[in-house]
Design a protein around this motif. Structure first.
Motif, short mmCIF file in Angstrom:
data_model
loop_
_atom_site.label_atom_id
_atom_site.label_comp_id
_atom_site.label_asym_id
_atom_site.label_seq_id
_atom_site.Cartn_x
_atom_site.Cartn_y
_atom_site.Cartn_z
N GLU A 1 -8.18 7.98 34.52
CA GLU A 1 -9.52 7.95 33.98
C GLU A 1 -9.34 6.51 33.23
O GLU A 1 -8.78 6.29 32.56
CB GLU A 1 -9.59 9.11 32.67
N VAL A 2 -10.69 5.84 33.56
CA VAL A 2 -10.94 4.47 33.24
C VAL A 2 -12.35 4.36 32.63
O VAL A 2 -13.20 5.22 32.90
CB VAL A 2 -10.47 3.42 34.16
N THR B 1 -3.41 2.29 52.21
CA THR B 1 -4.68 1.77 51.66
C THR B 1 -5.04 2.60 50.73
O THR B 1 -4.37 3.85 50.61
CB THR B 1 -5.82 1.89 52.70
N ALA B 2 -5.98 2.27 49.76
CA ALA B 2 -6.76 3.15 48.86
C ALA B 2 -7.94 3.22 49.19
O ALA B 2 -8.64 2.01 48.98
CB ALA B 2 -6.38 2.63 47.39
N GLU C 1 -19.37 1.79 37.98
CA GLU C 1 -20.34 2.94 37.66
C GLU C 1 -19.54 3.92 37.25
O GLU C 1 -18.46 4.34 37.76
CB GLU C 1 -21.27 3.42 38.93
N ALA C 2 -20.27 5.03 36.43
CA ALA C 2 -19.37 6.23 36.04
C ALA C 2 -19.45 7.30 37.16
O ALA C 2 -20.23 7.13 38.08
CB ALA C 2 -19.98 6.81 35.13
N GLY C 3 -18.35 7.99 37.09
CA GLY C 3 -18.32 9.04 38.35
C GLY C 3 -16.81 9.36 38.74
O GLY C 3 -15.80 8.75 38.09
N ASP C 4 -16.85 10.32 39.45
CA ASP C 4 -15.43 10.82 39.81
C ASP C 4 -15.12 10.16 41.72
O ASP C 4 -16.13 10.51 42.39
CB ASP C 4 -15.20 12.21 40.04
N VAL D 1 -9.94 8.45 40.72
CA VAL D 1 -10.16 7.58 39.63
C VAL D 1 -11.50 8.31 39.04
O VAL D 1 -12.50 8.54 39.60
CB VAL D 1 -10.46 6.08 40.21
N ARG D 2 -11.37 8.60 37.82
CA ARG D 2 -12.36 9.21 36.83
C ARG D 2 -12.71 8.05 36.02
O ARG D 2 -12.17 7.48 35.42
CB ARG D 2 -12.14 10.32 36.18
N VAL D 3 -14.33 7.78 36.44
CA VAL D 3 -14.66 6.63 35.67
C VAL D 3 -15.74 7.03 34.57
O VAL D 3 -16.72 7.84 34.85
CB VAL D 3 -15.47 5.64 36.54
#
Lengths: 102, 179
Positions: A40-41, A58-59, A81-84, A99-101
Motif C-alpha cells: 500500500e502506497v 515483468t510487472a 492516482e488512487a486505486g487498486d 499495489v493499493r494506492v
C-alpha cells in the motif's frame, strides 16, 4: 484503460540504489514471486520492481508495465492516482501482486 | 506417443541406482561440479531445442507461448551458468550422463518431428511435463546436494525454482490441451 490513467515509467533499466523514502517502495522479484506481493502506497509514490531471478520477468497491470526486466534490472513506476492495481508477470502468469494506492 | 526424454532420464537414474556395474559414470549423484554444470547446460539446451521444434510444428497458441518461454528462460539460465564458469575459469566436462540425455533427446526429436497438429501438441506437452518433473528430481535430489562450489549450488537453486515453475506451467498446458 491506458488513456484513463496516467502512469509514468520513471526510471531507467539500470539497477540503482536510493535512500529509503516514504514515497518509494521496492518490490523484489525472487524465486518467481513478488515480495511483498501486496503493498500500500500513497498517491505519487514510486514503486521500484527489482528482478533478482535468473530469468526475465515483468510487472504488468492496468495502465502500467515495467517491460522486460532481466536479472539484476529494476524499473520504477510512479502511481499518480488512487486505486487498486493488480498486476502479474506476462511471462509467468501465475506470478501476481497488487499495489493499493491511497 | 513417442518415447520421451523421461525414459532416457529414468534409464540414467536406474543405472545410477547401481543396477549396472558400469553405471557409475552415469550416476547423477556422483558427478563432479564440472560434470554437473555440463549436464545442467545440456538439459537446458535440450529443452530449447524442444521449443524450437514446437514453434516449427505447432499452431496452438498455448504451446507456442510455452515454447517461447522455454527458449527465453533456459537461455537466461544457461547464460548465467556460462558467466559463472567464465568467472571461475572453469570448463564444463562432458560425461556419460550428459550423453544419455542427448541420446534420448535425439530419439525424441526424430519421433516428434513426424507428428503434426493435435497429436504433436499433446506429445510436446506430455514430454515437457515429464521432462521437467524428472530434471527437477535430478537437480534437487542429486545435483544440489552434491555440488561443492557454493556459487554453483546457488545457481542450481535458482535454476530449480525456474524449472519448477515450468513444471507447473507444463501441467497446465497438458490439462488445457486435453486428451
Amino acid at each position: 484503460m491506458w488513456s484513463r490513467r496516467s502512469f509514468f515509467i520513471a526510471c531507467a533499466m539500470a539497477p540503482f540504489v536510493r535512500p529509503a523514502r516514504a514515497d518509494e517502495t521496492t518490490v523484489e522479484i525472487h524465486q518467481f514471486k513478488f515480495a511483498p506481493a501486496e503493498i500500500e502506497v500513497t498517491v505519487g509514490a514510486t514503486v521500484t520492481f527489482s528482478n533478482l531471478d535468473l530469468v526475465p520477468h515483468t510487472a504488468t497491470g492496468d495502465g502500467f508495465d515495467t517491460g522486460t526486466l532481466k536479472k539484476g534490472e529494476s524499473r520504477g513506476v510512479t502511481f499518480s492516482e488512487a486505486g487498486d492495481f493488480p498486476y502479474l508477470c506476462t511471462f509467468h502468469r501465475h506470478m501476481k501482486g497488487r499495489v493499493r494506492v491511497r | 506417443m513417442p518415447r520421451t526424454l523421461l525414459a532416457s532420464l529414468a534409464l540414467a537414474a536406474t543405472l545410477a541406482a547401481g543396477c549396472a556395474g558400469s553405471a557409475a559414470a552415469q550416476d547423477p549423484a556422483k558427478l563432479n561440479d564440472l560434470e554437473i554444470a555440463h549436464a545442467a547446460y545440456v538439459a537446458g539446451n535440450i529443452d530449447i531445442r524442444n521449443a524450437h521444434l514446437a514453434l516449427a510444428l505447432s499452431d496452438d497458441p498455448k504451446v507456442r507461448e510455452f515454447a517461447e518461454l522455454m527458449i527465453s528462460d533456459h537461455e537466461a539460465v544457461n547464460d548465467a551458468a556460462l558467466a559463472l564458469l567464465k568467472k571461475l575459469k572453469a570448463e564444463p566436462q562432458d560425461n556419460a550422463f550428459s550423453q544419455t540425455l542427448l541420446k534420448g533427446a535425439h530419439d525424441t526429436w526424430a519421433k516428434m518431428a513426424k507428428l503434426s497438429g493435435k497429436e504433436f501438441d499433446k506429445s510436446y506437452a506430455a514430454n515437457e511435463l515429464a521432462y521437467h518433473q524428472t530434471v527437477n528430481k535430478v537437480v534437487g535430489d542429486a545435483f544440489i546436494p552434491n555440488v561443492e562450489n557454493g556459487e554453483l549450488k546457488t545457481l542450481l537453486g535458482s535454476a530449480l525454482a525456474t524449472f519448477q515453475a515450468h513444471e507447473k506451467h507444463a501441467a497446465q498446458m497438458v490439462a488445457d490441451i486435453g486428451s
